[in-house]
Scaffold this motif. Sequence first.
Motif, PDB file in Angstrom:
ATOM      1  N   UNK A  99       8.423   8.861 -14.192  1.00 55.72           N
ATOM      2  CA  UNK A  99       8.319   8.244 -12.861  1.00 55.72           C
ATOM      3  C   UNK A  99       8.954   9.141 -11.801  1.00 55.72           C
ATOM      4  N   UNK A 100      10.095   9.734 -12.138  1.00 50.61           N
ATOM      5  CA  UNK A 100      10.764  10.627 -11.189  1.00 50.61           C
ATOM      6  C   UNK A 100       9.887  11.836 -10.872  1.00 50.61           C
ATOM      7  N   UNK A 101       9.267  12.403 -11.904  1.00 51.65           N
ATOM      8  CA  UNK A 101       8.430  13.585 -11.713  1.00 51.65           C
ATOM      9  C   UNK A 101       7.163  13.265 -10.918  1.00 51.65           C
ATOM     10  N   UNK A 102       6.566  12.104 -11.171  1.00 55.12           N
ATOM     11  CA  UNK A 102       5.290  11.767 -10.543  1.00 55.12           C
ATOM     12  C   UNK A 102       5.463  11.159  -9.157  1.00 55.12           C
ATOM     13  N   UNK A 103       6.478  10.319  -8.986  1.00 51.92           N
ATOM     14  CA  UNK A 103       6.623   9.565  -7.747  1.00 51.92           C
ATOM     15  C   UNK A 103       7.805  10.021  -6.886  1.00 51.92           C
ATOM     16  N   UNK A 104       8.871  10.454  -7.524  1.00 55.94           N
ATOM     17  CA  UNK A 104      10.072  10.796  -6.778  1.00 55.94           C
ATOM     18  C   UNK A 104      10.927   9.593  -6.428  1.00 55.94           C
ATOM     19  N   UNK A 161       0.842  -1.203   0.000  1.00 49.88           N
ATOM     20  CA  UNK A 161       0.000   0.000   0.000  1.00 49.88           C
ATOM     21  C   UNK A 161       0.875   1.251   0.000  1.00 49.88           C
ATOM     22  N   UNK A 162       0.638   2.115  -0.992  1.00 51.48           N
ATOM     23  CA  UNK A 162       1.392   3.349  -1.106  1.00 51.48           C
ATOM     24  C   UNK A 162       2.732   3.214  -1.805  1.00 51.48           C
ATOM     25  N   UNK A 163       3.133   1.992  -2.126  1.00 46.63           N
ATOM     26  CA  UNK A 163       4.371   1.806  -2.863  1.00 46.63           C
ATOM     27  C   UNK A 163       4.183   2.268  -4.311  1.00 46.63           C
ATOM     28  N   UNK A 164       5.286   2.601  -4.945  1.00 44.65           N
ATOM     29  CA  UNK A 164       5.252   3.130  -6.308  1.00 44.65           C
ATOM     30  C   UNK A 164       5.819   2.076  -7.264  1.00 44.65           C
ATOM     31  N   UNK A 190      16.551  -1.193 -16.034  1.00 51.34           N
ATOM     32  CA  UNK A 190      17.141  -1.346 -14.698  1.00 51.34           C
ATOM     33  C   UNK A 190      18.194  -0.275 -14.442  1.00 51.34           C
ATOM     34  N   UNK A 191      18.945   0.082 -15.468  1.00 49.23           N
ATOM     35  CA  UNK A 191      19.929   1.150 -15.285  1.00 49.23           C
ATOM     36  C   UNK A 191      19.237   2.493 -15.057  1.00 49.23           C
ATOM     37  N   UNK A 192      18.183   2.751 -15.834  1.00 52.15           N
ATOM     38  CA  UNK A 192      17.489   4.028 -15.707  1.00 52.15           C
ATOM     39  C   UNK A 192      16.784   4.197 -14.374  1.00 52.15           C
ATOM     40  N   UNK A 193      16.197   3.117 -13.852  1.00 48.84           N
ATOM     41  CA  UNK A 193      15.440   3.230 -12.605  1.00 48.84           C
ATOM     42  C   UNK A 193      16.294   3.048 -11.358  1.00 48.84           C
ATOM     43  N   UNK A 194      17.530   2.636 -11.520  1.00 48.76           N
ATOM     44  CA  UNK A 194      18.391   2.450 -10.352  1.00 48.76           C
ATOM     45  C   UNK A 194      18.478   3.697  -9.467  1.00 48.76           C
ATOM     46  N   UNK A 195      18.668   4.898 -10.046  1.00 51.89           N
ATOM     47  CA  UNK A 195      18.738   6.081  -9.180  1.00 51.89           C
ATOM     48  C   UNK A 195      17.469   6.322  -8.360  1.00 51.89           C
ATOM     49  N   UNK A 196      16.316   5.845  -8.849  1.00 51.73           N
ATOM     50  CA  UNK A 196      15.057   6.036  -8.119  1.00 51.73           C
ATOM     51  C   UNK A 196      14.835   4.953  -7.062  1.00 51.73           C
TER      52      UNK A 196
END
Length: 261
Positions: free
Chosen positions: A79-84, A6-9, A124-130
Amino acid sequence: MDLYLKGKKAVVTASSKGLGRAIAEQLAAEGADLLLCSRDEQAVCDVAAQLGQKYGVSATGMAVDLSSPEQIGWLVQQAADRFGRVDALVCNAGGPPSGSFLSLDEEAWLHAIQVNLMSVVRLVKGFHPLMKEQGGRIVTIASSSVKVPIPGLVLSNTLRTGIVGLMKTLSVEWGPGGILLNTVCPGRISTDRLVELDTAKASRDQVSVEEIRESMVKDIPLGRYGEPEELAATAAFLLSPRNSYMTGSVFYVDGGSIKAI
């Protein structure tokens, strides 16, 4: 069991239908907010609207071509803009064309590499920083062919196996940072992709699709094709905080059809 989602992105690719949609619905049912993508913008936006309304979560759909590094980069930025942050990522893509080795030209190979292997590398490389601050879970959808290659699917047999190698490698590199990566391998799950494969095999063997299905079911100990929701339940657990000690593993959802230990 509460999966603590719940609440996870969560981000799920190729989620307008089939396995991707089923996973997205399971995550939404557990309370996760979703960013979904597909090449079919209308279809994925419709799915997002349906899941958001049904489960009371935030769900957004957008058109993304997974063969394009620029569009994957755009998805990451959205994803970064919407979820952080992103807590769960599902790397899923439509299967490459069937065919024997000699029947496929270099263009078919290069396109399949972009869609089915490089998309995972870039995601996976792109989302690693998030994920790196809080950790996260990554699941890639491959195929039971990583254990037993399937005749007539040389592209899938080759590229899906590469994905398993990548996930295993990253599980070692990223484990200390709390990012867990696993591969889920469907057997014969009732999706549009399976209809396509059964139809192609029926054409090659000059028999009916019903005969193909009957022969395939004989090799499945549970005596039937699986449903997308059955695979989605496994994926959701692996993507959740409940999975705290499994990484770098391959999970077969195949009704027992893989007989190897």
